[in-house]
Design a protein around this motif. Structure first.
Motif, PDB file in Angstrom:
ATOM      1  N   ALA A  81      35.729  38.914  42.380  1.00  0.00           N
ATOM      2  CA  ALA A  81      36.078  39.452  43.695  1.00  0.00           C
ATOM      3  C   ALA A  81      37.536  39.911  43.733  1.00  0.00           C
ATOM      4  CB  ALA A  81      35.825  38.391  44.768  1.00  0.00           C
ATOM      5  N   MET A  82      38.443  39.133  43.118  1.00  0.00           N
ATOM      6  CA  MET A  82      39.848  39.507  43.097  1.00  0.00           C
ATOM      7  C   MET A  82      40.079  40.748  42.237  1.00  0.00           C
ATOM      8  SD  MET A  82      41.462  37.499  45.124  1.00  0.00           S
ATOM      9  CE  MET A  82      43.130  37.933  44.667  1.00  0.00           C
ATOM     10  N   MET A  83      39.294  40.907  41.194  1.00  0.00           N
ATOM     11  CA  MET A  83      39.402  42.109  40.364  1.00  0.00           C
ATOM     12  C   MET A  83      39.063  43.355  41.174  1.00  0.00           C
ATOM     13  SD  MET A  83      37.320  43.112  36.880  1.00  0.00           S
ATOM     14  CE  MET A  83      35.737  43.092  37.745  1.00  0.00           C
ATOM     15  N   LEU A  84      37.964  43.296  41.915  1.00  0.00           N
ATOM     16  CA  LEU A  84      37.563  44.432  42.738  1.00  0.00           C
ATOM     17  C   LEU A  84      38.584  44.693  43.845  1.00  0.00           C
ATOM     18  CD1 LEU A  84      33.736  43.659  43.029  1.00  0.00           C
ATOM     19  CD2 LEU A  84      34.858  45.307  41.510  1.00  0.00           C
ATOM     20  N   LEU A  85      39.105  43.605  44.438  1.00  0.00           N
ATOM     21  CA  LEU A  85      40.106  43.757  45.490  1.00  0.00           C
ATOM     22  C   LEU A  85      41.376  44.409  44.950  1.00  0.00           C
ATOM     23  CD1 LEU A  85      41.143  43.199  48.377  1.00  0.00           C
ATOM     24  CD2 LEU A  85      41.911  40.950  47.542  1.00  0.00           C
ATOM     25  N   GLY A  86      41.846  43.942  43.811  1.00  0.00           N
ATOM     26  CA  GLY A  86      43.069  44.487  43.229  1.00  0.00           C
ATOM     27  C   GLY A  86      42.942  45.958  42.890  1.00  0.00           C
ATOM     28  N   MET A  87      41.815  46.335  42.304  1.00  0.00           N
ATOM     29  CA  MET A  87      41.612  47.737  41.951  1.00  0.00           C
ATOM     30  C   MET A  87      41.479  48.601  43.204  1.00  0.00           C
ATOM     31  SD  MET A  87      39.036  47.211  38.709  1.00  0.00           S
ATOM     32  CE  MET A  87      38.981  48.942  38.285  1.00  0.00           C
TER      33      MET A  87
END
Length: 307
Positions: free
Chosen positions: A101-107
């Motif tokens: 989830a944090m990966m998608l948020l960061g991108m």
């Protein structure tokens, strides 16, 4: 002097490419080593890497200083890691799911806030030429080393020393190996997990700043090409050893430089296939370490993959 060095141009270009391409792998893997040695997995470092690249480029452009950009990327990465750590401290929360989830948020945040900075040109990070002794342009280009690469080498040695010889390193290792033992010693595992994840995010942010401020040296939405995810496989390959992460990063960087090296040497037929070398290497590492006995060799006991 004749500058044509024949087939020696290929290994020389691979060496130079490994030095140029490896720093993002190195910084992200060092951050993941720090996080995983505390007993937590952070799969969100790809998003942290991309957001660090965007924030570093934006601040470098606004201030005119690439080092302010690096600092901004480190702060942004630590904030992402801190949020990841705090969320994973909640009951019945899975660190792998939070990482995705944090990966998608960061991108997503990087793409949204980074649109105004696709065209502007930010100042580059400085590099040191170790090829001054040669008149060959290929040697000079191959041995042009960015300062962040040297900082990454120092960071790898520093982390290795910290884990072996300091109280802080001992605390992180104890928490990573057994939360029960850490609690018996009066250590709060959740606090160690959170701060280790935040520090790991700062490393990943610096890796992102290298991408946008030196190589390739611009900000765009496809700047990472999955290097943050590949670095997680690199950590397994390096067996959670910071020094081994340095050599593994150079191997992955050399694989990433294989296609451009062949092209620069005049080999154009099928060289596009060699651009897939880092992904093939990642797949090979995951397959080679997927057995129940080898995959956990050297892994901290509290990691999800050991349970």
């Amino acid at each position: 002097m004749d500058s044509d060095i024949g087939l020696w141009a290929i290994p020389l270009a691979i060496l130079g490419g490994a030095i140029r391409v490896s720093p993002p792998f190195l910084f992200v893997s060092l951050g993941e080593v720090l996080t995983e040695r505390s007993g937590r997995i952070n799969l969100g470092l790809e998003g942290t890497l991309v957001f660090g690249a965007m924030s570093g480029y934006a601040l470098a452009y606004q201030t005119g200083s690439p080092w302010v950009g690096v600092l901004a990327a480190a702060v942004a990465g630590s904030l992402f890691g801190l949020v990841h750590g705090l969320l994973c401290s909640l009951p019945r929360v899975n660190d792998i799911a939070i990482g995705i989830a944090m990966m998608l948020l960061g991108m997503g945040l990087a793409f949204f806030f980074g649109k105004p900075y696709i065209q502007p040109v930010a100042p580059d990070l400085p590099a040191i030429s170790f090829g001054w002794w040669s008149e060959l342009q290929q040697v000079q280009a191959a041995l042009r080393v960015n300062v962040l690469f040297l900082i990454g080498i120092a960071a790898a040695i520093g982390l290795w020393w910290m884990f072996r010889a300091t109280r802080l390193g001992l605390i992180i290792r104890v928490v990573g190996d057994s939360s029960d033992a850490a609690c018996a010693m009066g250590i709060r595992p959740s606090v160690v997990h959170t701060f280790a994840t935040a520090a790991g995010g700062a490393f990943a942010g610096v890796g992102g700043a290298y991408l946008s401020l030196f190589y390739p040296g611009s900000w765009n939405e496809g700047i990472s090409s999955g290097q943050g995810l590949m670095a997680v496989a690199l950590v397994i390959f390096a067996r959670w050893n910071p020094i081994a992460c340095l050599w593994a990063a150079l191997i992955f960087g050399g694989a990433g430089a294989l296609g451009p090296a062949l092209q620069s040497a005049g080999i154009s037929q099928g060289y596009y296939l060699f651009y897939a070398a880092p992904y093939v290497l990642t797949l090979g590492v995951l397959i080679a370490t997927s057995s129940p006995t080898r995959a956990v060799t050297g892994a901290p006991g509290e990691l999800s993959i050991t349970k």
